[in-house]
Design an enzyme around this catalytic site. Structure first.
Site: not given
Length: 352
Positions: A201-203, A234
């Site tokens: 998960v990064h968006r 992030r």
């Protein structure tokens, strides 16, 4: 033929591996690394594993807002292009590095080559969608991964020098699969083949929206069994800012970002993949592992057939339902035959 290639993020490094090998058989390539992905686990390891030549220029742009990041890249790329005077500027995908490279080249009237052209999510709130649309409209050669991408460009009246050549990421998977099979990542993290779920998960649409990420994590908490999550820096920082403790999710193994070969091994051996990554969706398809996509739309609509990939957004119940779905394990070849790189270089050489 002299080509300047602009790279900046993990998916682009993977795509560049097979294309760079093909270019350098008979032509000259200059690589610009913007530094958009600057963490060693998100950048350096890919150049090493995929045998991508060391960048000729490293811009060290790092993180920042879209405007700041793109502007800094644009200034430096323009200077390099004036110095190198290439025949083509080659860009991949849809990142800020893609847009900066294409804008710099277009202002200098250098033909732009867009690999992975024609993708559309039809959601302009995504920065990637804006980047890919703008890049396609200034590109001289548009190399599409599928018929859908070609049709998307046709709808926007882009028909000249548009080629369906298949997907370079399929080239990379085919080339590296045997090497990835020798990875020790399963032993290293204490996981067994087909006995875990793989998570990425990064968006921003998920990580910047607390309600969405909490809904996703609520689903993860209810999925029984081992869940492996190579966490993006992030994402990790964002969860810390929310005060979210991942240790409270049963069965979750959070690990540091990993290289391409280890990731390919994890994807191939996972029971199912839960992701918001476009690249991981495709890699899941290539290695025939069922995928659950944590987004409201996908550019890779071809993968949605027969539950090979299921769109669920950030809806807890839909995520849990999709995890239980079964699908055919024999996915049809819809992204070419694994010789995309050769086709790209031949077309460019023939059009010199």
């Amino acid at each position: 033929m002299k080509i300047v290639t602009v790279l900046g993020a993990r998916p682009q490094f993977i795509k560049a591996g097979p294309v760079s090998r093909e270019i350098r058989k008979n032509h000259e390539e200059i690589i610009i690394h913007t530094g958009q992905h600057y963490d060693a686990n998100m950048s350096d390891i890919f150049f090493t594993e995929l045998n991508i030549p060391k960048p000729d220029y490293h811009l060290n742009v790092g993180s920042g807002s879209h405007g700041v990041q793109t502007a800094n890249m644009l200034i430096q790329i323009e200077e390099i292009l004036l110095k190198e005077t290439p025949d083509y500027v080659l860009v991949y995908g849809d990142t800020n590095s893609t847009l900066a490279g294409s804008l710099a080249a277009s202002k200098l009237h250098i033909p732009i080559v867009h690999v992975e052209a024609g993708l559309r999510s039809f959601n302009k709130k995504m920065p990637e969608e804006v980047n890919r649309i703008l890049t396609d409209h200034v590109s001289s050669f548009l190399f599409c991964p599928s018929d859908t991408s070609v049709n998307n460009l046709k709808e926007e009246n882009i028909t000249k020098h548009v080629y369906n050549v298949g997907d370079v990421m399929y080239d990379a998977v085919r080339y590296n699969q045997d090497i990835a099979d020798k990875s020790t990542i399963l032993t290293d993290i204490g996981a067994a083949s087909k006995d875990y779920y793989l998570i990425t998960v990064h968006r921003a649409e998920n990580t910047e929206d607390r309600e969405r990420i909490e809904n996703i994590l609520a689903a993860f908490s209810q999925i029984e069994g081992t869940k492996v999550w190579p966490i993006h820096p992030r994402t990790k920082n964002k969860l810390l800012s929310y005060g979210i403790d991942l240790d409270k999710i049963p069965g979750l193994k959070v690990i540091e970002p990993i290289g391409y070969l280890d990731m390919l091994c994890l994807e191939k051996n996972a029971k199912k993949i839960l992701t918001d990554s476009g690249g991981v969706q495709k890699e899941a398809y290539f290695v025939q592992t069922p995928c659950v996509t944590l987004r409201d739309e996908t550019e890779w609509i071809e993968t949605l057939k027969d539950n090979a990939n299921v769109l669920v957004g950030a809806n807890t119940e839909k995520i849990l339902e999709a995890v239980q779905l079964t699908c055919d394990s024999d996915y049809p070849p819809i992204f070419g035959s694994g010789n995309t790189s050769e086709q790209i270089v031949k077309i460019l050489s023939d059009n010199q």
